[in-house]
Design a protein around this motif. Structure first.
Motif, PDB file in Angstrom:
ATOM      1  N   ALA A 132      34.631   6.431  34.577  1.00  0.00           N
ATOM      2  CA  ALA A 132      33.632   5.479  35.069  1.00  0.00           C
ATOM      3  C   ALA A 132      32.276   6.162  35.269  1.00  0.00           C
ATOM      4  CB  ALA A 132      34.100   4.861  36.390  1.00  0.00           C
ATOM      5  N   SER A 133      32.286   7.386  35.813  1.00  0.00           N
ATOM      6  CA  SER A 133      31.017   8.073  36.053  1.00  0.00           C
ATOM      7  C   SER A 133      30.374   8.530  34.753  1.00  0.00           C
ATOM      8  CB  SER A 133      31.222   9.259  36.999  1.00  0.00           C
ATOM      9  OG  SER A 133      32.095  10.220  36.444  1.00  0.00           O
ATOM     10  N   LYS A 134      31.176   8.926  33.780  1.00  0.00           N
ATOM     11  CA  LYS A 134      30.620   9.275  32.476  1.00  0.00           C
ATOM     12  C   LYS A 134      30.057   8.034  31.782  1.00  0.00           C
ATOM     13  CE  LYS A 134      30.751  12.885  30.504  1.00  0.00           C
ATOM     14  NZ  LYS A 134      29.766  14.002  30.439  1.00  0.00           N
ATOM     15  N   THR A 135      30.668   6.871  32.027  1.00  0.00           N
ATOM     16  CA  THR A 135      30.135   5.624  31.487  1.00  0.00           C
ATOM     17  C   THR A 135      28.742   5.356  32.054  1.00  0.00           C
ATOM     18  OG1 THR A 135      32.357   4.697  31.220  1.00  0.00           O
ATOM     19  CG2 THR A 135      30.527   3.138  31.255  1.00  0.00           C
ATOM     20  N   ALA A 136      28.561   5.633  33.344  1.00  0.00           N
ATOM     21  CA  ALA A 136      27.235   5.453  33.959  1.00  0.00           C
ATOM     22  C   ALA A 136      26.206   6.338  33.271  1.00  0.00           C
ATOM     23  CB  ALA A 136      27.306   5.759  35.451  1.00  0.00           C
ATOM     24  N   GLY A 137      26.546   7.599  33.055  1.00  0.00           N
ATOM     25  CA  GLY A 137      25.634   8.501  32.369  1.00  0.00           C
ATOM     26  C   GLY A 137      25.395   8.094  30.929  1.00  0.00           C
ATOM     27  N   ASP A 138      26.433   7.623  30.268  1.00  0.00           N
ATOM     28  CA  ASP A 138      26.372   7.166  28.875  1.00  0.00           C
ATOM     29  C   ASP A 138      25.376   6.010  28.731  1.00  0.00           C
ATOM     30  OD1 ASP A 138      27.197   5.441  26.550  1.00  0.00           O
ATOM     31  OD2 ASP A 138      28.854   6.854  26.336  1.00  0.00           O
ATOM     32  N   VAL A 139      25.511   4.999  29.583  1.00  0.00           N
ATOM     33  CA  VAL A 139      24.639   3.827  29.502  1.00  0.00           C
ATOM     34  C   VAL A 139      23.201   4.188  29.879  1.00  0.00           C
ATOM     35  CG1 VAL A 139      24.211   1.520  30.441  1.00  0.00           C
ATOM     36  CG2 VAL A 139      26.539   2.214  29.884  1.00  0.00           C
ATOM     37  N   ALA A 140      23.039   5.037  30.896  1.00  0.00           N
ATOM     38  CA  ALA A 140      21.688   5.467  31.279  1.00  0.00           C
ATOM     39  C   ALA A 140      21.019   6.217  30.134  1.00  0.00           C
ATOM     40  CB  ALA A 140      21.752   6.351  32.531  1.00  0.00           C
ATOM     41  N   ALA A 141      21.772   7.080  29.454  1.00  0.00           N
ATOM     42  CA  ALA A 141      21.217   7.832  28.329  1.00  0.00           C
ATOM     43  C   ALA A 141      20.785   6.892  27.204  1.00  0.00           C
ATOM     44  CB  ALA A 141      22.238   8.847  27.826  1.00  0.00           C
ATOM     45  N   GLN A 142      21.616   5.900  26.911  1.00  0.00           N
ATOM     46  CA  GLN A 142      21.231   4.916  25.890  1.00  0.00           C
ATOM     47  C   GLN A 142      19.937   4.204  26.279  1.00  0.00           C
ATOM     48  OE1 GLN A 142      24.320   2.223  24.291  1.00  0.00           O
ATOM     49  NE2 GLN A 142      25.759   3.363  25.559  1.00  0.00           N
ATOM     50  N   GLU A 143      19.829   3.850  27.567  1.00  0.00           N
ATOM     51  CA  GLU A 143      18.673   3.093  28.025  1.00  0.00           C
ATOM     52  C   GLU A 143      17.387   3.905  27.910  1.00  0.00           C
ATOM     53  OE1 GLU A 143      17.306  -0.662  29.247  1.00  0.00           O
ATOM     54  OE2 GLU A 143      19.254   0.044  28.546  1.00  0.00           O
ATOM     55  N   TYR A 144      17.465   5.186  28.243  1.00  0.00           N
ATOM     56  CA  TYR A 144      16.275   6.029  28.126  1.00  0.00           C
ATOM     57  C   TYR A 144      15.858   6.186  26.661  1.00  0.00           C
ATOM     58  CZ  TYR A 144      15.363   7.493  32.916  1.00  0.00           C
ATOM     59  OH  TYR A 144      14.990   7.501  34.248  1.00  0.00           O
ATOM     60  N   GLY A 145      16.834   6.113  25.769  1.00  0.00           N
ATOM     61  CA  GLY A 145      16.491   6.150  24.350  1.00  0.00           C
ATOM     62  C   GLY A 145      15.886   4.856  23.874  1.00  0.00           C
ATOM     63  N   TYR A 147      14.737   2.119  25.814  1.00  0.00           N
ATOM     64  CA  TYR A 147      13.642   1.572  26.613  1.00  0.00           C
ATOM     65  C   TYR A 147      12.402   2.457  26.542  1.00  0.00           C
ATOM     66  CZ  TYR A 147      11.348  -0.770  30.555  1.00  0.00           C
ATOM     67  OH  TYR A 147      10.471  -1.459  31.337  1.00  0.00           O
ATOM     68  N   PHE A 148      12.604   3.768  26.713  1.00  0.00           N
ATOM     69  CA  PHE A 148      11.467   4.689  26.738  1.00  0.00           C
ATOM     70  C   PHE A 148      11.209   5.350  25.387  1.00  0.00           C
ATOM     71  CE2 PHE A 148      12.932   4.844  31.263  1.00  0.00           C
ATOM     72  CZ  PHE A 148      11.792   4.303  31.839  1.00  0.00           C
ATOM     73  N   GLY A 149      12.110   5.179  24.457  1.00  0.00           N
ATOM     74  CA  GLY A 149      11.936   5.786  23.143  1.00  0.00           C
ATOM     75  C   GLY A 149      12.223   7.269  23.093  1.00  0.00           C
ATOM     76  N   LEU A 150      12.904   7.810  24.122  1.00  0.00           N
ATOM     77  CA  LEU A 150      13.270   9.221  24.082  1.00  0.00           C
ATOM     78  C   LEU A 150      14.281   9.471  22.968  1.00  0.00           C
ATOM     79  CD1 LEU A 150      13.667  10.283  27.825  1.00  0.00           C
ATOM     80  CD2 LEU A 150      11.640  10.337  26.380  1.00  0.00           C
ATOM     81  N   LYS A 151      14.268  10.683  22.463  1.00  0.00           N
ATOM     82  CA  LYS A 151      15.152  11.040  21.340  1.00  0.00           C
ATOM     83  C   LYS A 151      16.539  11.393  21.873  1.00  0.00           C
ATOM     84  CE  LYS A 151      11.113  12.845  18.909  1.00  0.00           C
ATOM     85  NZ  LYS A 151      10.433  14.090  18.449  1.00  0.00           N
ATOM     86  N   VAL A 152      17.204  10.377  22.412  1.00  0.00           N
ATOM     87  CA  VAL A 152      18.489  10.568  23.076  1.00  0.00           C
ATOM     88  C   VAL A 152      19.627  10.208  22.130  1.00  0.00           C
ATOM     89  CG1 VAL A 152      19.970   9.846  24.980  1.00  0.00           C
ATOM     90  CG2 VAL A 152      17.505  10.085  25.336  1.00  0.00           C
ATOM     91  N   GLY A 153      20.614  11.090  22.039  1.00  0.00           N
ATOM     92  CA  GLY A 153      21.836  10.814  21.307  1.00  0.00           C
ATOM     93  C   GLY A 153      23.026  10.928  22.230  1.00  0.00           C
ATOM     94  N   VAL A 154      23.951   9.988  22.152  1.00  0.00           N
ATOM     95  CA  VAL A 154      25.146   9.975  22.994  1.00  0.00           C
ATOM     96  C   VAL A 154      26.354  10.235  22.104  1.00  0.00           C
ATOM     97  CG1 VAL A 154      26.605   8.571  24.506  1.00  0.00           C
ATOM     98  CG2 VAL A 154      24.098   8.371  24.640  1.00  0.00           C
ATOM     99  N   PHE A 155      27.103  11.270  22.428  1.00  0.00           N
ATOM    100  CA  PHE A 155      28.272  11.644  21.637  1.00  0.00           C
ATOM    101  C   PHE A 155      29.525  11.508  22.494  1.00  0.00           C
ATOM    102  CE2 PHE A 155      24.790  13.435  19.360  1.00  0.00           C
ATOM    103  CZ  PHE A 155      25.180  13.457  18.025  1.00  0.00           C
ATOM    104  N   ARG A 156      30.368  10.546  22.131  1.00  0.00           N
ATOM    105  CA  ARG A 156      31.595  10.273  22.888  1.00  0.00           C
ATOM    106  C   ARG A 156      32.727  11.123  22.325  1.00  0.00           C
ATOM    107  NH1 ARG A 156      30.604   3.678  23.093  1.00  0.00           N
ATOM    108  NH2 ARG A 156      29.041   3.763  24.774  1.00  0.00           N
ATOM    109  N   GLY A 157      32.957  12.249  22.989  1.00  0.00           N
ATOM    110  CA  GLY A 157      33.885  13.238  22.477  1.00  0.00           C
ATOM    111  C   GLY A 157      35.336  12.856  22.642  1.00  0.00           C
ATOM    112  N   GLY A 158      36.116  13.191  21.628  1.00  0.00           N
ATOM    113  CA  GLY A 158      37.571  13.142  21.735  1.00  0.00           C
ATOM    114  C   GLY A 158      38.030  14.445  22.383  1.00  0.00           C
ATOM    115  N   CYS A 159      38.955  15.145  21.754  1.00  0.00           N
ATOM    116  CA  CYS A 159      39.388  16.439  22.272  1.00  0.00           C
ATOM    117  C   CYS A 159      38.560  17.532  21.613  1.00  0.00           C
ATOM    118  CB  CYS A 159      40.880  16.649  22.005  1.00  0.00           C
ATOM    119  SG  CYS A 159      41.950  15.595  23.005  1.00  0.00           S
ATOM    120  N   LEU A 160      37.558  18.016  22.338  1.00  0.00           N
ATOM    121  CA  LEU A 160      36.704  19.102  21.866  1.00  0.00           C
ATOM    122  C   LEU A 160      37.364  20.418  22.258  1.00  0.00           C
ATOM    123  CD1 LEU A 160      34.895  16.593  21.811  1.00  0.00           C
ATOM    124  CD2 LEU A 160      33.056  17.971  22.792  1.00  0.00           C
TER     125      LEU A 160
END
Length: 305
Positions: A132-145, A147-160
């Motif tokens: 749940a907390s990683k979801t919060a960070g995930d959505v915030a990162a998308q929004e900054y990309g 809404y603000f146009g930041l060069k944000v990429g979100v990578f949802r890792g499996g087993c790294l």
């Protein structure tokens, strides 16, 4: 970075590693052309709890938000890579129809053969507090990309994973399984008959994906990042491979209770990532990874005696 973080030495390729308490609101950053945020607390399915509540959510949610805002204020041209997790999908992947074979669960429908895609929902399902907390960070990162146009990429890792992975019982299963196989420690399989499936990706291929995004960023995009079907295996299959590789039987026991919100079968659909970055692909095979991890763990064990 400071005042709570110390920037490490710059490596031969201009990479420095900084350890910092990113939950500190007074943190400031030095200018850089790219940042990879590896914030994450995953000790157990719910994460540790401290006097101010759950520590994990504070790092994963508040800390990520701090770093996004600091990037916006001080280095908005930088590339920002957020290492999210497949746990943002909660237990929604378990709703996909499955078939059971002798050694694994797998997807029943041909259209699911490539695995879980980025359009899988991330709400209205059961997460751990970590998820749940990683979801919060995930959505915030998308929004900054977006809404603000930041060069944000979100990578949802499996087993790294990889030879330097320090897995523990409830997190980093392949690394921990290798350690148990070599030390003789009894490994516990939690539920699903040991047939739960994960896809595994070598750290080298993870970094190559980040580098591909850094070279041609797409603000606010989300990518699943794992080993794909070719690097997938169940716990039973992993045990069998390690027994063959090490020449010794593994000690393991079975617990009927699965981890809360755990995936029965999870394979990352890599088609979007490969379509956006055609030069990227999986270069390390599952057998190669296991051999490398066994060799590295054997060296560590020998050095400790």
């Amino acid at each position: 970075m400071g005042p709570t973080g110390a920037q490490g030495p710059v490596g031969p390729q201009g990479v420095s590693v900084t350890n910092a308490a990113i939950t500190n609101d007074s943190l400031y950053v030095t200018l850089s052309d790219a940042s990879v945020i590896n914030a994450g607390k995953a000790v157990g399915p719910q994460g540790p709890v401290g006097p101010q509540g759950a520590v994990g959510p504070a790092v994963n949610a508040n800390g990520t938000l701090n770093m996004l805002e600091l990037t916006r204020q001080h280095c908005p041209e930088a590339v920002f890579i957020f290492t999210s997790t497949n746990k943002v999908y909660g237990d929604a992947p378990n709703e996909l129809p499955l078939v059971e074979t002798e050694t694994r669960f797998d997807y029943a429908r041909p259209e699911d053969a490539h695995g879980v895609a980025e359009d899988m929902r991330i709400d209205r399902c059961l997460h751990s507090l970590f998820g749940a907390s990683k979801t919060a960070g995930d959505v915030a990162a998308q929004e900054y990309g977006r809404y603000f146009g930041l060069k944000v990429g979100v990578f949802r890792g499996g087993c790294l994973t990889g030879p330097s992975h320090s897995g523990v019982e409830l997190h980093g299963f392949l690394s921990y399984l290798v350690k148990a196989a070599l030390t003789g420690e009894t490994y516990t399989v939690f539920g699903y008959k040991g047939k739960q499936v994960r896809d595994n990706i070598h750290s080298y291929d993870v970094i190559q994906a980040f580098e591909a995004f850094r070279a041609a960023p797409r603000p606010g995009e989300v990518y699943n990042l794992g080993g794909g079907r070719g690097n997938s295996l169940s716990i039973l299959e992993a045990i069998a491979r390690l027994e063959q590789l090490t020449g010794r039987r593994m000690a393991w026991r079975y617990s009927e209770k699965n981890r809360v919100g755990d995936h029965i079968c999870y394979i990352s659909d890599l088609r979007k990532l490969q379509a956006h970055f055609p030069g990227w692909g999986i270069t390390r095979t599952l057998d190669g990874m296991l051999a490398e991890m066994v060799e590295a763990e054997s060296r560590r064990l020998a050095a400790s005696h």
